[in-house]
Enzyme design. Structure first.
Site, mmCIF file in Angstrom:
data_model
loop_
_atom_site.group_PDB
_atom_site.id
_atom_site.type_symbol
_atom_site.label_atom_id
_atom_site.label_comp_id
_atom_site.label_asym_id
_atom_site.label_seq_id
_atom_site.Cartn_x
_atom_site.Cartn_y
_atom_site.Cartn_z
ATOM 1 N N GLU A 62 -9.580 1.022 -2.688
ATOM 2 C CA GLU A 62 -9.843 -0.200 -3.424
ATOM 3 C C GLU A 62 -11.100 -0.069 -4.277
ATOM 4 O O GLU A 62 -11.151 -0.534 -5.421
ATOM 5 C CB GLU A 62 -9.991 -1.379 -2.456
ATOM 6 N N PRO A 337 -0.094 8.177 -5.067
ATOM 7 C CA PRO A 337 0.552 9.368 -5.641
ATOM 8 C C PRO A 337 0.167 9.619 -7.094
ATOM 9 O O PRO A 337 0.507 10.673 -7.657
ATOM 10 C CB PRO A 337 2.044 9.033 -5.532
#
Length: 445
Positions: A62, A337
């Site tokens: 985050e 990813p």
């Protein structure tokens, strides 16, 4: 006050006397910094002068995702200061590593207070931010209620809500509505997340896209990268990135299965939590293992290199011939990813990718990643990519095209967050200035 918020407030207050023991225990395990435990009680405020924006991000991912938006805000308003709160030691270290030198003096880091009403009030009273934003799924009812009572403009950015979290929050609908009602602005990372947040009472919700799709490539120190490449030489490299418990054993098993067919194979394991390095090394008992945290480089005979340091994942994506994105072979939900996608590294994903469902779907649809049904499929997939340069290049090119999307998102988010800030106070006028403007006409009349 509604029953849900009242029950949460009372429960947290009753729990407060045992939380110092809990925090001290976490500090002994390296999950807190002992000297900074007062911050968890809302203490240690040192508010800078001028306008202050508060940004809260739970952990490493985050924090990294929101840094481009923070940089854009700083560029737009050169006088603005930032208070960044996080919940983990690793996120604090990452922030210190990633902040540009020109921005660092304007950013203060603190560990977020635990969600105890008195501690939340103490925190906000000490810092007095002008506006704030929480990132992704951070929903702390008492802290947000305290912000709402102060009239503090708050946003939830890159907001996500999993199906499991939705089911939990629906058991306390009043608490969910009150908590989400503290946000004036909710920017969801996907339409699906927006729909779930709307079901819980968030209003309005906009789906702008995932900030993690717009992040800059992971950094790598040039000298460290050169040394690593020299140590590896021309060996084929399989990377298991940001792994979680249980995955390392699967990766080691895949290495053993491939070693005879892929001469010189080097497998690099980067555990999501670096403190697990010694335990990860034990998973490879019987093989030649080196650990980066111990100052060891992968030598010609090294089979498994454990990269148990913080903030260096960009190094290893740059040298890998193929990478498994961790957290996807076990039911964790997968890590980001798009990080390997930006660095030209062919991507393998296990079946558990719900944390990044939208990015995963786009990568798979574009041919930018390979999905593994289970751990048994890992070794064949690694071997197939390492032995076929054309296939590896096609995977990397397709993934890079997906990762280039949403390039303008940090700027858009920065604009929205700056819109929450009250206008700056006008400069103080001297009596002479007032007379010239007519402001003090009655005083001299």
């Amino acid at each position: 006050m509604r029953i849900g918020p009242l029950a949460w407030r009372i429960g947290a207050t009753l729990l407060a006397p045992v939380l110092p023991w809990h925090l001290a225990r976490r500090a002994r395990r390296g999950k807190e910094i002992a000297s900074r435990l007062p911050e968890r009680r809302g203490e240690g405020a040192d508010r800078p002068s001028g306008r202050l924006f508060w940004l809260h991000a739970a952990s490493v991912g985050e924090t990294a995702s929101v840094l481009p938006a923070l940089q854009a805000m700083a560029a737009r308003d050169p006088t603005l200061h930032f208070l960044v709160t996080t919940g983990t030691v690793t996120s604090a270290a990452l922030l210190a590593q990633r902040l540009p030198p020109g921005l660092a003096p304007r950013v203060t880091h603190r560990f977020a207070p635990l969600d105890v009403p008195a501690w939340a009030e103490r925190f906000l009273q000490g810092w007095r931010p002008d506006a704030g934003a929480f990132v992704e799924s951070e929903l702390w009812p008492n802290l947000l209620a305290a912000a709402a009572r102060r009239g503090l403009p708050m946003a939830l950015v890159n907001a996500r809500m999993s199906a499991r979290s939705l089911a939990r929050w629906r058991r306390a609908p009043g608490l969910a509505r009150a908590t989400l009602g503290a946000f004036r602005l909710v920017l969801a990372r996907s339409a699906e997340d927006a729909s779930r947040l709307g079901l819980l009472g968030a209003d309005p919700v906009q789906a702008w896209g995932d900030l993690k799709t717009a992040a800059a490539p992971l950094p790598a120190d040039p000298a460290a990268l050169s040394a690593l490449r020299q140590a590896i030489g021309g060996r084929p490299v399989f990377l298991a990135a940001s792994t979680h418990p249980g995955e390392e054993a699967m990766v080691v098993a895949a290495h053993r299965a491939l070693a005879a067919d892929v001469p010189g194979l080097l497998t690099i394991i980067v555990p999501r939590h670096p403190e697990r390095g010694p335990a990860v090394a034990e998973e490879a008992a019987g093989l030649s293992v080196t650990r980066r945290a111990a100052g060891e480089a992968p030598g010609p005979g090294t089979a498994i290199h454990v990269a148990d340091t913080l903030g260096e994942l960009g190094l290893f994506y740059r040298v890998a011939g193929v990478a498994l994105v961790g957290g996807s072979l076990v039911p964790h939900g997968g890590q980001n990813p798009l990080e390997p996608a930006r660095l030209g590294c062919p991507i393998l994903l296990g079946p558990h990718t719900h944390n990044f469902a939208e990015a995963t779907e786009r990568l798979l649809a574009a041919g930018g990643a390979l999905r593994l049904a289970d751990a048994a499929a890992l070794a064949p997939a690694v071997g197939g990519v390492l032995s076929d340069a054309g296939r590896a290049r096609a995977l990397a090119d397709a993934a890079a095209a997906v990762a280039d999307g949403h390039a303008d998102l940090p700027e858009r988010v920065a604009t929205a967050l700056l819109g929450l800030m009250p206008p700056p106070d006008p400069p103080a006028e001297t009596p002479a200035e007032g007379r010239r403007s007519g402001f003090l006409t009655n005083e001299v009349g």
